[in-house]
Design an enzyme around this catalytic site. Structure first.
Site, PDB file in Angstrom:
ATOM      1  N   CYS A 144       0.949  -1.183   0.083  1.00  0.00           N
ATOM      2  CA  CYS A 144       0.038  -0.113   0.062  1.00  0.00           C
ATOM      3  C   CYS A 144       0.955   1.277   0.076  1.00  0.00           C
ATOM      4  O   CYS A 144       1.934   1.167   0.203  1.00  0.00           O
ATOM      5  CB  CYS A 144      -0.616   0.109   1.206  1.00  0.00           C
ATOM      6  SG  CYS A 144      -2.045  -1.249   1.229  1.00  0.00           S
ATOM      7  N   GLY A 188       1.288  -1.987   5.604  1.00  0.00           N
ATOM      8  CA  GLY A 188       2.019  -3.010   6.156  1.00  0.00           C
ATOM      9  C   GLY A 188       0.873  -3.996   6.830  1.00  0.00           C
ATOM     10  O   GLY A 188      -0.366  -4.078   6.238  1.00  0.00           O
ATOM     11  N   TYR A 238      12.857  -4.488  -5.598  1.00  0.00           N
ATOM     12  CA  TYR A 238      11.644  -4.451  -6.225  1.00  0.00           C
ATOM     13  C   TYR A 238      10.562  -3.222  -6.359  1.00  0.00           C
ATOM     14  O   TYR A 238      10.118  -2.731  -7.218  1.00  0.00           O
ATOM     15  CB  TYR A 238      11.190  -5.872  -6.333  1.00  0.00           C
ATOM     16  CG  TYR A 238       9.875  -5.919  -6.901  1.00  0.00           C
ATOM     17  CD1 TYR A 238       9.755  -5.737  -8.330  1.00  0.00           C
ATOM     18  CD2 TYR A 238       8.559  -5.986  -6.582  1.00  0.00           C
ATOM     19  CE1 TYR A 238       8.635  -5.759  -9.080  1.00  0.00           C
ATOM     20  CE2 TYR A 238       7.534  -6.150  -7.103  1.00  0.00           C
ATOM     21  CZ  TYR A 238       7.523  -6.333  -8.618  1.00  0.00           C
ATOM     22  OH  TYR A 238       6.215  -6.070  -9.211  1.00  0.00           O
TER      23      TYR A 238
END
Ligand code: SF4
Length: 460
Positions: free
Chosen positions: A18, A119, A258
């Protein structure tokens, strides 16, 4: 009769978690937050939301889809106020439905509150059951709602005390933004899994998951919110609390490999430079004799630059990404399933034909997408195809907000490197080792979470 065509997800790569963004003290808070979320779109594409406060009233708007699909002139105009927080979501917990879109907004005994969470908590089931037994009724399946219930039940009289008391009960990964009528609060869990930075724009304070959002709105970067730090901002200014006992630092190393945008700094350091250094280390540790270095776009680009620079092998953009592909793809019947991979990435035959190439990837998850991509390269006439991956094999799932498949689905959990290479259809496969990966990073090993590589979870 109209036949329903099958709908495929374009990628089965790892999904980002997020993104969160907030601003306090700006006339155009909602619009600035819209731009901030726009810059963070890569962190989640399923829903977007903004909640604002004008000092008296808290109002919000949420919708399913990309930031540009959810917001328009009209709904942004309906969000007046100098303070705003925003959220973009890829659902890691809770179903992907509108009621789970954030920021989560409630009216409770202390007034209005909105919360945006990046998270994943690891003690959700335990806390939820305790709260339900005590009479709490949940509106959503999001773990973020638990924080609100804890706050509502807290014995602390001052909001700050109630907040600290609630946070002390949480386990797992959380970078949070909270908005009340007159305050904005930014904080990170004591391990610091997820990033959050602080900036300033024309005197207004800004929080963002990554610095690329600060760049877009031309805000000045001030600093990182530290692990375990709570920054409370109101009209009087900003103040910092550090109420947590010390915890093992656990910065998510995969933000560098990434997830984060290469033009961002996360945890205070450049993603681009870290990724390029991973490529350099990869060229030293897993060299290969070939004619061309080819990045797997876009996430392999920076590592491929580093690999080419160190190996002296020329870099070519031998695979081109279609940037205009949506999140899903309607596949005509009678065509191969491989089309859903091809629609996103296409090899440049004239570049790779009769060449020995090394493809630079950032990770292999299930191996199925890579297999189709390599088949496409062979069909385009490549002579040899090697792959080098800029991190070690992913053998374990993530419990801290990244949507990894189960352990059984992770190909590296049950196959050797040679077996994976054979499955994908490669002439050779090499992964960067854990020690070399750390060597490329701007922080020492003890600062990172490495759980998806080594299975040692700092908090379960
Ligand atoms: S398990 Fe992997 S992806 Fe998850 S927080 Fe740790 S390093 Fe990041």
């Amino acid at each position: 009769m109209r036949k329903n065509l099958p709908l495929y997800r374009i990628s089965n790569h790892l999904k980002e978690e997020c993104g969160i963004f907030g601003i306090l003290g700006h006339e155009d808070a909602a619009r600035i937050t819209f731009l901030g979320l726009y810059a963070l779109q890569h962190r989640g594409q399923e829903s977007a939301g903004i909640v604002v406060s004008d000092g008296k009233r808290v109002a919000g708007f949420r919708g399913m889809g990309l930031v540009s699909e959810v917001f328009n002139e009209e709904n942004l105009k309906s969000l007046p106020g100098q303070t705003a927080i925003g959220h973009i979501r890829y659902s890691t917990t809770g179903a992907s439905v509108l009621k789970n879109a954030q920021p989560f907004q409630v009216e409770y005994s202390r007034g209005s509150l909105a919360i945006a969470h990046n998270g994943n908590l690891v003690n959700t089931a335990e806390l939820r059951s305790q709260l339900e037994k005590a009479g709490s009724i949940f509106q959503t399946t999001m773990d973020s709602e638990i924080i609100v219930h804890l706050l509502a039940r807290s014995q602390g009289t001052a909001f700050e005390d109630a907040l600290v008391e609630s946070l002390l009960q949480l386990k797992g990964a959380y970078s949070l933004l909270l908005l009340t009528q007159d305050q904005m609060i930014g904080l990170r869990d004591p391990h610091g899994f997820r990033p959050l930075c602080l900036g300033k724009l024309d005197g207004a304070y800004v929080f963002s998951s990554e610095t690329c959002a600060l760049d877009l709105i031309q805000a000045e970067y001030i600093r990182e919110v530290e692990p375990g730090e709570i920054i409370i901002i109101d009209k009087k200014g900003a103040r910092s609390l550090k109420p947590f006992p010390p915890a093992k630092p656990s910065l998510c190393i995969f933000e560098f490999i990434y997830f984060a945008r290469p033009d961002s700094r996360v945890f205070g350091e450049s993603v681009y430079l870290s990724r390029k250094q991973l490529g350099r280390e990869l060229a030293i540790e897993k060299p290969v004799e070939c004619d061309l270095v080819i990045p797997m776009p876009d996430s392999g680009n920076c590592a491929a630059l580093g690999f080419a620079e160190t190996s002296g092998i020329p870099l070519e953009m031998g695979i081109i990404r279609n940037h205009y592909v949506g999140r899903t793809f309607i596949q005509p019947s009678q065509t191969s399933r491989d089309l859903s991979v091809k629609v996103k990435l296409n090899p440049v035959k004239e570049v790779i034909r009769d060449k020995r190439i090394v493809v630079i990837e950032d990770s292999i998850v299930r191996g199925t997408t890579s297999k189709v991509r390599m088949k496409n390269l062979r069909e385009a006439g490549v002579k040899e195809v090697h792959m080098r991956v800029s991190c070690p094999p992913h053998r374990y799932p993530c419990y801290y907000g990244i949507d990894f498949p189960t352990r059984e689905e992770l190909i590296a959990s049950s196959h050797s490197v040679e077996e994976i290479g054979k499955f994908i259809g490669l002439d050779s496969l090499g992964y960067l080792s854990l020690d070399r990966m750390i060597k490329a990073m701007p922080f020492p090993k003890d600062q990172f979470c490495l759980s998806c590589f080594d299975g040692n979870y700092p908090e379960r």
